[in-house]
Each structure stands twice: as C-alpha cells, then as structure tokens.
Design a protein around this motif. Structure first.
Motif, short mmCIF file in Angstrom:
data_model
loop_
_atom_site.label_atom_id
_atom_site.label_comp_id
_atom_site.label_asym_id
_atom_site.label_seq_id
_atom_site.Cartn_x
_atom_site.Cartn_y
_atom_site.Cartn_z
N SER A 172 54.40 33.51 42.78
CA SER A 172 54.31 32.14 42.27
C SER A 172 55.25 31.93 41.08
CB SER A 172 52.87 31.83 41.83
OG SER A 172 52.55 32.49 40.62
N GLY A 173 55.54 33.02 40.36
CA GLY A 173 56.43 32.92 39.22
C GLY A 173 55.83 32.20 38.03
N ARG A 174 54.52 31.99 38.04
CA ARG A 174 53.88 31.22 36.97
C ARG A 174 52.78 31.99 36.27
NH1 ARG A 174 57.70 29.08 38.73
NH2 ARG A 174 58.15 26.84 38.90
N THR A 175 52.68 33.29 36.52
CA THR A 175 51.66 34.10 35.87
C THR A 175 52.33 35.14 34.97
OG1 THR A 175 51.58 35.51 37.85
CG2 THR A 175 49.89 33.83 37.62
N GLY A 176 51.75 35.33 33.79
CA GLY A 176 52.30 36.33 32.87
C GLY A 176 51.56 37.64 32.99
N ILE A 177 50.23 37.58 33.22
CA ILE A 177 49.41 38.78 33.33
C ILE A 177 48.41 38.58 34.46
CG2 ILE A 177 47.62 40.17 32.17
CD1 ILE A 177 50.31 40.63 30.98
N ILE A 178 48.21 39.63 35.25
CA ILE A 178 47.15 39.63 36.24
C ILE A 178 46.24 40.83 35.96
CG2 ILE A 178 48.41 38.41 38.05
CD1 ILE A 178 49.04 41.07 39.35
N ALA A 179 44.94 40.59 36.05
CA ALA A 179 43.96 41.65 35.82
C ALA A 179 43.00 41.66 36.98
CB ALA A 179 43.22 41.41 34.51
N SER A 180 42.92 42.79 37.66
CA SER A 180 42.08 42.91 38.84
C SER A 180 40.94 43.90 38.60
CB SER A 180 42.91 43.39 40.04
OG SER A 180 42.08 43.74 41.13
N GLU A 181 39.83 43.62 39.24
CA GLU A 181 38.69 44.54 39.16
C GLU A 181 39.06 45.90 39.73
OE1 GLU A 181 34.01 44.74 40.59
OE2 GLU A 181 35.44 43.44 41.61
N GLU A 182 40.02 45.95 40.64
CA GLU A 182 40.39 47.19 41.30
C GLU A 182 41.45 47.98 40.54
OE1 GLU A 182 38.75 48.25 43.87
OE2 GLU A 182 37.57 46.40 44.04
N GLU A 183 42.03 47.39 39.47
CA GLU A 183 43.08 48.06 38.72
C GLU A 183 42.51 48.67 37.44
OE1 GLU A 183 46.10 48.46 39.69
OE2 GLU A 183 46.32 47.01 41.33
N ASP A 184 43.05 49.80 37.03
CA ASP A 184 42.60 50.45 35.80
C ASP A 184 42.92 49.59 34.58
OD1 ASP A 184 41.79 52.47 37.38
OD2 ASP A 184 43.39 53.87 36.85
N THR A 185 44.13 49.04 34.54
CA THR A 185 44.56 48.22 33.40
C THR A 185 45.22 46.95 33.91
OG1 THR A 185 46.70 49.35 33.33
CG2 THR A 185 44.95 50.22 31.90
N PRO A 186 45.28 45.93 33.09
CA PRO A 186 45.99 44.70 33.48
C PRO A 186 47.47 44.98 33.67
CG PRO A 186 44.55 44.32 31.61
CD PRO A 186 44.61 45.79 31.79
#
Length: 431
Positions: A172-186
């Motif tokens: 999308s090119g419009r997000t700076g950070i994504i944080a997922s429940e499945e990821e250890d860190t953002p």
C-alpha cells in the motif's frame, strides 16, 4: 374608384367590429353609403383603414401577450403545487466498500492515505478468505511445526495469513510500522511513500478451529505514530529493544485508534469496521468479488440474554466471577436464565454479541493471570468497535481503551458487549 373604396371600408369595419349580426348589418349600410361619397370619402376611408388596422394589430399583440402571461402563470402554479420528484432506487444498486471509503473521504471523515490502507486490508481479507475456504483441499490444515512468541503452536494458515496481511500492507505504501501477533517484534516498512500509519493485526484469530471448519477471522487496528519515533525507523527493517519500546509509545491506548475492525470467515465473509463515526458491515459478494454494504450503522442492544465464556475454566476463576456466572444461570429474576454460547473464536463470538447483545468474556484465572487475549491486537480493537456501536469494553475494573500498553504482546482480561451487561459484571467484581 368609389366601388373599391366602399369595399375597403366594408372590410375595415368588419375587421374592427365584433362578430355579431347587428354589426354586419351596420357594415352593409356603411358600404352602400360609401358608394356615392366621391373622392373625399376615398381619402377618409383610406385614413381610417390605416388607423383601424394599427389598432387591430396592437389589440392582437396585447391579446397574445395576455395569453402567454396566463400560460406562464399556470406553469408556475403547476410547479408550485407539484411535489419534487424523488429518484427511484434501482434493485441493482449496491454500495461497495471502495465506494463507501471514497464517500467517507469526500466527507472529510478519513483522508486519502487511510483510504488506501483500509482498501489494502480488504484485499488481504479476500485472499485469506479464499485460503480458508480451500484449506482442506490445498493441504493447509494442521500445525506448521513452529511456535510463535506467545508459545503457541502455529498453524499453517497462521503463517500464510500473516504473510498475506503483511505483504498487502507493505504494497500500500502508506504504512510506517506493522505489528503482528505472529511476529516477535514490530517491523518497519521500507516501502512507505507518504503514510506513516501503524497497523496492528491478528492475521487469523481462532486458528485452532481451522481443521474443524469453524468460523475464524482477522482483527486489525490503525494508529497514527508520534513524530519522535519516525526518525530511527528507516535504517533497519527489524527493530531492536529501543525501537520496540518506541513502537509501544506509538501504539497508544485504544482511545487513540483511528480505525479498527475484523473480517469473519464463516458461512459468509463479513468485514466489520469503524472509522470513528459508527460501525458498518460489508459482506463479500462472490458474484462480484466485492465487499457490499449489508449492515449500516450497527448498534449493540443495551441488554442481552446471551453470555459467552469458556466455562471449562470455571474452577480456576475468582469467586466473584463465579458468583456472577451463577447469577446468569439463575432463572428467578426474569423466569428464564441466560443462554450460553461459546465458539472459541473471538471474532465469531464478538460478531454475534454485536448483533444480538449480551456479553463476551475472557477473564484472568489461576493459570493465566492476565487472561490470554492481547491488548493491541484483540482487546483494544474490539473494545473500540463495541463503544462505537453503543456498547462497552472493560477488563472488569476499567475501560480497556484507557489501558496504557507496557509491552507489544501484553495480555489483559476482556469483557465486552452490551453496556448494561458489562456494568453488571463490574458490580460483581467490585463487591
């Protein structure tokens, strides 16, 4: 000459006079007299003919103007009397999710950047819905063999759904950070062009139900980051401890959410979300491949008669909570006890609570001191939706949206649903 003058005189008099039998007789007499009048009569007759013709022309013009004025007045009266016509709604007219987003953007509710982010989430939900529906056919059931940061076995679709969600947000090119429940860190998104939104999500909630084809879902929340955390996020795509603490500050309490929602994969695929002005639901139409508006401005009933708790943990609960649950089973106050409904998928249980009212709860117990649901990925987005729909979200003592996150994967108890039902629980726990 005298005969011609008499004829002209007769025609002038006939034209000037009203059409009646007496006037015709008078005209004949004048014509006969004029035949012996001579040159003087000829001159007088010519002069009178010219003047009468002018008078007749003027009268004719006045008559036509009066008639036209009458027609205009009649038309105005008709316009005034007749009610305005209303546009007929076509049976084929639908409101798609994309069209709804554009209307919200035109109304100034959201900006163009958020429109793109939400549209990319809708695309991710379509892809995950297709994967879930074909899980058994495509050998996507079962455990992946890895364990996530919460110590839970990851299903194959957990991993794939996380990848799908992340890729759609990156593109999308419009997000700076994504944080997922499945990821250890953002994770910092390198493809960001102009937007710096923080998107937190649980890519596949209720994944333990996948193999049994029970409803599952995706949950998301969107925050705007603080400026002081942006400068250090461009160098590395993987954040260290300092940057992780920064993202906690960026992911402010749920009260600062710009938007939140979920997509439920069940007998139909339903996307439910809010951008701060109510809750709206869209159902995926397989004929068009588009999400179509089906639930306009959802409101949770103030009361309900359904409770959704995992009573298998009853023996591990606090005595006050046990007393509350026992009160729901008591038929004395109303003559009928509450109905128990528990799917084991937060999205499915919450969606039913949104539509029918009641309360959903995942409390703390002796084994899980803070419950099992995550504040950022599940509790805050669902509480935000509940409040937007006129309901309430609580940890049993305070509003969930006011809880300051201390860790990215922080867990908190959750009680959400009808306002009166949540307040009733709070009274039992406060006793």
């Amino acid at each position: 000459m005298a005969a011609n003058t008499a004829a002209l005189w007769s025609s002038v008099v006939t034209a000037a006079a009203p059409c009646s039998s007496s006037n015709s007789t008078k005209s004949s007499r004048r014509a006969a007299t004029a035949s012996n009048a001579g040159p003087l009569l000829h001159f007088l007759s010519s002069s009178f003919q010219t003047g009468s013709a002018g008078l007749n022309l003027q009268a004719s013009k006045q008559s036509r103007c009066a008639a036209a004025a009458g027609e205009v007045a009649s038309a105005r009266a008709a316009v005034t009397v007749q009610p305005p016509k209303t546009r007929k709604t076509s049976q084929y007219e639908i409101q798609t999710f994309t069209g709804w987003l554009l209307r919200k953007e035109q109304a100034g509710v959201i900006d163009s950047e958020l429109t793109i982010v939400l549209n990319s989430i809708a695309v991710a939900c379509k892809q995950i819905a297709s994967l879930v529906q074909r899980a058994g056919i495509s050998n996507l059931t079962g455990v992946q063999g890895a364990v996530n940061v919460q110590g839970e076995d990851q299903k194959k679709l957990d991993v794939i759904s996380n990848e799908v969600f992340s890729n759609c947000l990156r593109s999308s090119g419009r997000t700076g950070i994504i944080a997922s429940e499945e990821e250890d860190t953002p994770v910092a998104v390198e493809e960001s062009y102009s937007g710096n939104y923080v998107v937190v999500f649980d890519p596949l909630d209720g994944s333990s139900n996948i193999d049994a084809a029970v409803s599952t879902g995706s949950i998301f929340g969107i925050y705007r980051p603080t400026e002081e955390c942006l400068a250090d996020m461009d160098d590395d795509s993987q954040l260290g401890m300092v940057e992780q603490n920064c993202i906690v500050n960026v992911c402010q309490p749920g009260s600062n959410l710009l938007s939140a929602g979920y997509c439920m994969y069940s007998s139909s695929v339903i996307l439910v979300l809010s951008v701060g002005d109510g809750v709206y639901g869209f159902t995926l139409d397989p004929l068009y491949g588009e999400f179509v508006m089906t639930h306009d401005n959802i409101k949770i009933p103030k009361k309900g008669s359904i409770y959704s708790f995992n009573e298998g943990n009853y023996a591990l609960w606090d005595d006050k909570l046990k007393k509350y649950i026992d009160s729901l089973k008591d038929p004395e106050p109303t003559g009928k006890p509450y109905s128990a409904r528990y799917i084991g998928s937060l999205v499915g249980d919450f969606h039913r609570t949104m539509l029918y009212g009641g309360i959903y709860g995942y409390p703390a117990d002796k084994k899980s001191k803070n419950g099992k649901l995550r504040l950022l990925y599940e509790c805050a987005p669902m509480s935000y939706l509940a409040e937007q729909a006129g309901g309430k979200g609580s940890d049993g003592y305070r509003r969930v949206l006011e809880i300051e996150p201390e860790q990215v994967h922080q867990r908190v108890p959750l009680f959400v649903g009808s306002t009166e039902e949540v307040e009733k629980l709070e009274k039992y726990l406060a006793a």
